[in-house]
Design an enzyme around this catalytic site. Sequence first.
Site, mmCIF file in Angstrom:
data_model
loop_
_atom_site.group_PDB
_atom_site.id
_atom_site.type_symbol
_atom_site.label_atom_id
_atom_site.label_comp_id
_atom_site.label_asym_id
_atom_site.label_seq_id
_atom_site.Cartn_x
_atom_site.Cartn_y
_atom_site.Cartn_z
ATOM 1 C CD GLN A 104 -2.558 -1.139 2.582
ATOM 2 O OE1 GLN A 104 -1.964 -1.815 3.674
ATOM 3 N NE2 GLN A 104 -3.729 -0.472 2.827
ATOM 4 C CB VAL A 158 3.326 5.799 -2.744
ATOM 5 C CG1 VAL A 158 1.918 5.255 -2.859
ATOM 6 C CG2 VAL A 158 3.592 6.848 -1.677
ATOM 7 C CG HIS A 165 -2.419 3.013 -2.667
ATOM 8 N ND1 HIS A 165 -3.679 3.563 -2.521
ATOM 9 C CD2 HIS A 165 -2.413 1.838 -1.865
ATOM 10 C CE1 HIS A 165 -4.533 2.845 -1.637
ATOM 11 N NE2 HIS A 165 -3.695 1.670 -1.329
ATOM 12 C CB CYS A 221 5.660 16.927 -20.123
ATOM 13 S SG CYS A 221 6.173 15.684 -21.318
ATOM 14 C CB SER A 263 -1.484 -3.025 6.610
ATOM 15 O OG SER A 263 -2.646 -2.620 6.184
ATOM 16 C CG ASN A 299 -0.159 -3.359 12.565
ATOM 17 O OD1 ASN A 299 0.670 -2.498 11.645
ATOM 18 N ND2 ASN A 299 -1.042 -2.502 12.951
ATOM 19 C CB ILE A 325 8.254 -4.768 10.584
ATOM 20 C CG1 ILE A 325 6.723 -4.552 10.895
ATOM 21 C CG2 ILE A 325 8.480 -5.830 9.448
ATOM 22 C CD1 ILE A 325 6.210 -3.642 9.666
#
Length: 240
Positions: free
Chosen positions: A96, A98, A114, A141, A181, A206, A225
């Site tokens: 999830q 980015v 995402h 651009c 999460s 978690n 973690i």
Amino acid sequence: MLTKWLKVSQYTVVLTGAGMSTESGLPDFRSAKAGLWSKKNPQQLASTFALKHNRDDFISFYQYRIRTLHECKPHLGHMILAKWQKRGIVQNIVTQNVDGFHKQAGSENVIELHGSLRTIHCQRCHQVYDSDLYIHEQFHCTCGGFLRPSVVLFGESLPTDAIEQAWSVAQKAELLIVLGSSLQVSPANQLPLLAKRNGSKFVIINMEPTELDEWADVVIHHRKIGDVLREIDEQLKVEE
């Protein structure tokens, strides 16, 4: 027990959320004390409305996020997952997040639900560029179109191909591990239940409790973690 399941599983899927990134030093959106929710309102700034009607603040917000991203790097947990993938212990990672840390750590088969802050793209011609351009005050651009971060904004749907891939790997899973999460955001929070219905073992690691704890076979709270994955990795080495 988790070490044993990792050894016998023929198809292991890992789902990662904001808690995976915060261990790298990235602020998350949902933490009341440290998260970006307490400083900015992403529903206003990280939205299609801001993209169209509040572009200066939209740009400033994403400049901040991209700069913060470049100040951090993958932690030990990311590295261990990448190693497990190379060894065939983990088959897929669904994230999830980015930040692109999984790929930076060397992981492949990463499904980014995402999108990614590592790139920006032109709204007009869809040409892709490195997001560093935002830091260097370049927002257009060569065709003249506006460059926007390649992430899913509030007001946009998740990419269909990413959802389909995530659904497919969850259905195949013999073991699905959730890392960091809150399992509050759909459709990602449906993936563990889909895997569970198909006979998969389901593990949650978690910092805080989640609404799906009662469905999990193993739940680990209040631990980093990276520390948990390091201990499991050491057990895997001993048992080889």
